[in-house]
Scaffold this motif. Structure first.
Motif, PDB file in Angstrom:
ATOM      1  N   CYS A   1       4.627   5.909   5.026  1.00  0.00           N
ATOM      2  CA  CYS A   1       4.952   4.664   4.340  1.00  0.00           C
ATOM      3  C   CYS A   1       3.802   3.672   4.449  1.00  0.00           C
ATOM      4  O   CYS A   1       3.425   3.029   3.478  1.00  0.00           O
ATOM      5  CB  CYS A   1       6.216   4.034   4.916  1.00  0.00           C
ATOM      6  SG  CYS A   1       7.702   4.882   4.400  1.00  0.00           S
ATOM      7  N   ASN A   2       3.225   3.590   5.646  1.00  0.00           N
ATOM      8  CA  ASN A   2       2.104   2.677   5.848  1.00  0.00           C
ATOM      9  C   ASN A   2       0.898   3.112   5.034  1.00  0.00           C
ATOM     10  O   ASN A   2       0.190   2.282   4.468  1.00  0.00           O
ATOM     11  CB  ASN A   2       1.739   2.599   7.334  1.00  0.00           C
ATOM     12  CG  ASN A   2       2.867   1.978   8.134  1.00  0.00           C
ATOM     13  OD1 ASN A   2       3.652   1.182   7.593  1.00  0.00           O
ATOM     14  ND2 ASN A   2       2.974   2.347   9.399  1.00  0.00           N
ATOM     15  N   ASP A   3       0.669   4.447   5.023  1.00  0.00           N
ATOM     16  CA  ASP A   3      -0.445   4.982   4.227  1.00  0.00           C
ATOM     17  C   ASP A   3      -0.290   4.593   2.763  1.00  0.00           C
ATOM     18  O   ASP A   3      -1.240   4.174   2.119  1.00  0.00           O
ATOM     19  CB  ASP A   3      -0.504   6.515   4.316  1.00  0.00           C
ATOM     20  CG  ASP A   3      -1.017   6.978   5.671  1.00  0.00           C
ATOM     21  OD1 ASP A   3      -1.496   6.092   6.421  1.00  0.00           O
ATOM     22  OD2 ASP A   3      -0.941   8.176   5.951  1.00  0.00           O
ATOM     23  N   LYS A  50       1.455   2.150   1.565  1.00  0.00           N
ATOM     24  CA  LYS A  50       1.307   0.702   1.396  1.00  0.00           C
ATOM     25  C   LYS A  50      -0.158   0.290   1.416  1.00  0.00           C
ATOM     26  O   LYS A  50      -0.590  -0.522   0.614  1.00  0.00           O
ATOM     27  CB  LYS A  50       2.093  -0.045   2.476  1.00  0.00           C
ATOM     28  CG  LYS A  50       3.547  -0.228   2.045  1.00  0.00           C
ATOM     29  CD  LYS A  50       4.358  -0.971   3.065  1.00  0.00           C
ATOM     30  CE  LYS A  50       5.841  -0.954   2.668  1.00  0.00           C
ATOM     31  NZ  LYS A  50       6.718  -1.088   3.830  1.00  0.00           N
ATOM     32  N   SER A  51      -0.928   0.910   2.344  1.00  0.00           N
ATOM     33  CA  SER A  51      -2.337   0.525   2.409  1.00  0.00           C
ATOM     34  C   SER A  51      -3.098   1.048   1.194  1.00  0.00           C
ATOM     35  O   SER A  51      -4.041   0.414   0.733  1.00  0.00           O
ATOM     36  CB  SER A  51      -2.976   0.999   3.715  1.00  0.00           C
ATOM     37  OG  SER A  51      -2.947   2.402   3.771  1.00  0.00           O
ATOM     38  N   ALA A  52      -2.677   2.205   0.685  1.00  0.00           N
ATOM     39  CA  ALA A  52      -3.347   2.724  -0.523  1.00  0.00           C
ATOM     40  C   ALA A  52      -2.916   1.935  -1.758  1.00  0.00           C
ATOM     41  O   ALA A  52      -3.648   1.858  -2.743  1.00  0.00           O
ATOM     42  CB  ALA A  52      -3.018   4.199  -0.714  1.00  0.00           C
ATOM     43  N   GLY A  53      -1.709   1.361  -1.668  1.00  0.00           N
ATOM     44  CA  GLY A  53      -1.216   0.571  -2.796  1.00  0.00           C
ATOM     45  C   GLY A  53      -0.690   1.408  -3.946  1.00  0.00           C
ATOM     46  O   GLY A  53      -0.368   0.885  -5.008  1.00  0.00           O
ATOM     47  N   VAL A  67       4.380  -1.222  -4.154  1.00  0.00           N
ATOM     48  CA  VAL A  67       3.108  -0.611  -4.549  1.00  0.00           C
ATOM     49  C   VAL A  67       3.183  -0.182  -6.008  1.00  0.00           C
ATOM     50  O   VAL A  67       4.240  -0.240  -6.632  1.00  0.00           O
ATOM     51  CB  VAL A  67       2.779   0.626  -3.669  1.00  0.00           C
ATOM     52  CG1 VAL A  67       2.531   0.202  -2.238  1.00  0.00           C
ATOM     53  CG2 VAL A  67       3.883   1.669  -3.770  1.00  0.00           C
TER      54      VAL A  67
END
Lengths: 243, 247
Positions: free
Chosen positions: A3-5, A7-10, A49
């Motif tokens: 999930c964080n990945d 979110k950071s990738a957008g 995202v």
């Protein structure tokens, strides 16, 4: 973790069908649209995202997910125990469909047995090909995508096309397919599962919650209506269950 | 034999290595049918493509201008387009234009099915290369040899079949080998028009059993074995045809 990945990738990469009207198909501009892309968009909105649709087919969708080419797969996949060993199918099921055939009314098919020894078009990788061949004795002529199978059916290369009833219903209403019907009793009514990679527990739970909220809010029924499908007994039942 | 097959079921249960085309009689049957189909398709295409190569090279040297142009056009079209596009073209485009015949259930079906189109399309595809390969061999035959034959009163056809072609064969065999090996591998494309050959059956088996890795490895070995036999045969033929001091 994932999930964080995301979110950071957008970007949320979702594997959807691009040849399966109305669940996932290309509009005249080439963009992938349909019920499943809409569901995928809901997930992306929830994560905040952008969504990226990756077209998949039955014979590669699980591999795409395993290899991380996609984060989430919503691709008309029937929920089966051996598939649960390979990908993480999320409960509850979001949809359901069975198997039927599209055939010209003039053949007058009544029973699955009527297909014995006749050429029947199919899609490479579909699980019901084996059953149609083994139990009902049809000679399966399987193609890579639905466009080829529909073309072969029209061209007379086969007498029927064995496929998901949900997609066939849409075809029988299409004026281009006049004279064609869905004559048999639907078999193997089975739930569809959307899937994430094995071990992605957090994302799995989030998706589980998402599916429940879809059923609860009647979102599935609303999308069926939007894309011209009659409300299916499964979607109605799930909506009642979570109400 | 049953206990042999049963052993692979145990292998699956114990190690997770899933080879259903050995322990499951239905999958075994279709894998074997696929194997036979690949062999049948390969042999027919090999045969027709060599015939096309031979005749094409003969026509290429025709004194008639339009015959030469026709052969040239054929080579350009089939050599410069991908074989998959050709298969689709024949099956869906040409097939739809041909007259339909009764299918025996009160409907109509196309005159030619997927298998017939695969043989036609792949033979013409490989045949186009074969014409050029035959030409390379023919051009390597010394002009003086042909002139000597002409002086002895041989006709054009006699010179081609008794003098030029046998000598040309020896020069072009390595190139022909290459093309025929490629042809056998290209038969996998026939799965696109639903010809149930090995790759088509393997694809269905791995979709039903989710054992992609095992099936991929098996496919690789199966083709390695099949093409290996062809290469071995062609090499033997090459040696048998060798003339000491020539080529």
């Amino acid at each position: 973790m994932l999930c964080n990945d995301i979110k950071s990738a957008g970007v949320l990469k979702v594997g959807v069908k691009a040849d399966y009207k109305p669940y996932g198909f290309r509009d005249p501009s080439g963009a992938i649209v349909g019920i499943e892309p809409d569901l995928a968009k809901d997930v992306a909105d929830r994560l905040g995202v952008k969504v990226e649709y990756v077209p998949v087919v039955s014979s590669n969708r699980m591999q795409f997910l395993e290899q991380g080419k996609i984060d989430l797969m919503i691709a008309t996949m029937t929920d089966k125990p051996d598939r649960r060993k390979v990908v993480s199918i999320v409960d509850p099921n979001y949809y359901s469909s069975g198997t039927n055939v599209l055939a010209q009314a003039k053949y007058g098919f009544k029973e699955w047995e009527d297909l014995r020894d006749k050429p029947v078009c199919g899609i490479q990788g579909a699980f019901y090909n084996k059953k149609t061949a083994k139990e009902f004795g049809a000679k399966i002529v399987a193609f890579k995508g639905t466009a080829e199978a529909y073309a072969a059916l029209k061209g007379g290369n086969c007498v029927a096309f064995v496929y998901d009833d949900s997609a066939i219903v849409a075809k029988t209403k299409d004026p281009e397919w006049e004279g064609y019907e869905m004559p048999l009793k639907t078999i193997d009514d089975a739930p569809w599962g959307l899937a994430v990679q094995l071990g992605e527990t957090a994302f799995h739970e989030l998706m589980s919650d998402q599916i429940i909220s879809w059923h609860k809010s009647g979102r599935i029924l609303e999308l069926e209506t939007k894309w011209g499908v009659e409300n299916t007994p499964f979607a109605i039942g799930m909506n009642k269950k979570y109400q | 034999m049953d206990s042999f097959y049963e052993w692979f079921k145990i292998l699956y249960d114990d190690t997770g290595i899933n080879l259903p085309f050995l322990y499951d009689s239905y999958d075994r049957g279709r894998m074997f049918d696929g194997f036979l189909m690949t062999i049948k398709l390969s042999l027919l295409c090999l045969f027709f493509s060599v015939i096309i190569g031979m005749i094409g090279a003969w026509l290429q040297n025709s004194p008639l201008k339009w015959t030469r142009r026709f052969v040239g056009g054929y080579i350009q079209i089939f050599r410069n387009t991908p074989p998959l596009v050709q298969l689709y073209f024949f099956y869906f485009a040409v097939g739809a234009l041909l007259p339909k015949i009764d299918n025996g259930y009160g409907g109509e079906m196309p005159l030619l099915g997927g298998f017939a189109w695969a043989v036609i399309s792949l033979s013409f595809f490989a045949g186009a290369f074969n014409v050029e390969i035959f030409r390379s061999g023919i051009e390597a035959v010394p002009k003086s040899t042909v002139e000597a034959a002409e002086a002895l009163g041989f006709s054009r056809l006699q010179i081609y079949k008794d003098i030029t072609l046998p000598l040309a064969f020896r020069v072009m065999l390595p190139a022909l080998n290459n093309n025929l090996v490629n042809l056998v591998k290209t038969t996998t494309l026939a799965y696109a028009i639903a010809v149930p050959e090995m790759l088509y059956e393997a694809n269905q088996i791995w979709s039903d059993n989710v054992n992609v890795t095992e099936m991929m490895i098996f496919m690789l070995l199966a083709y390695f074995f099949l093409v290996g036999i062809l290469v071995w045969g062609m090499n033997r033929w090459e040696r048998a045809m060798k003339i000491p001091g020539y080529g």
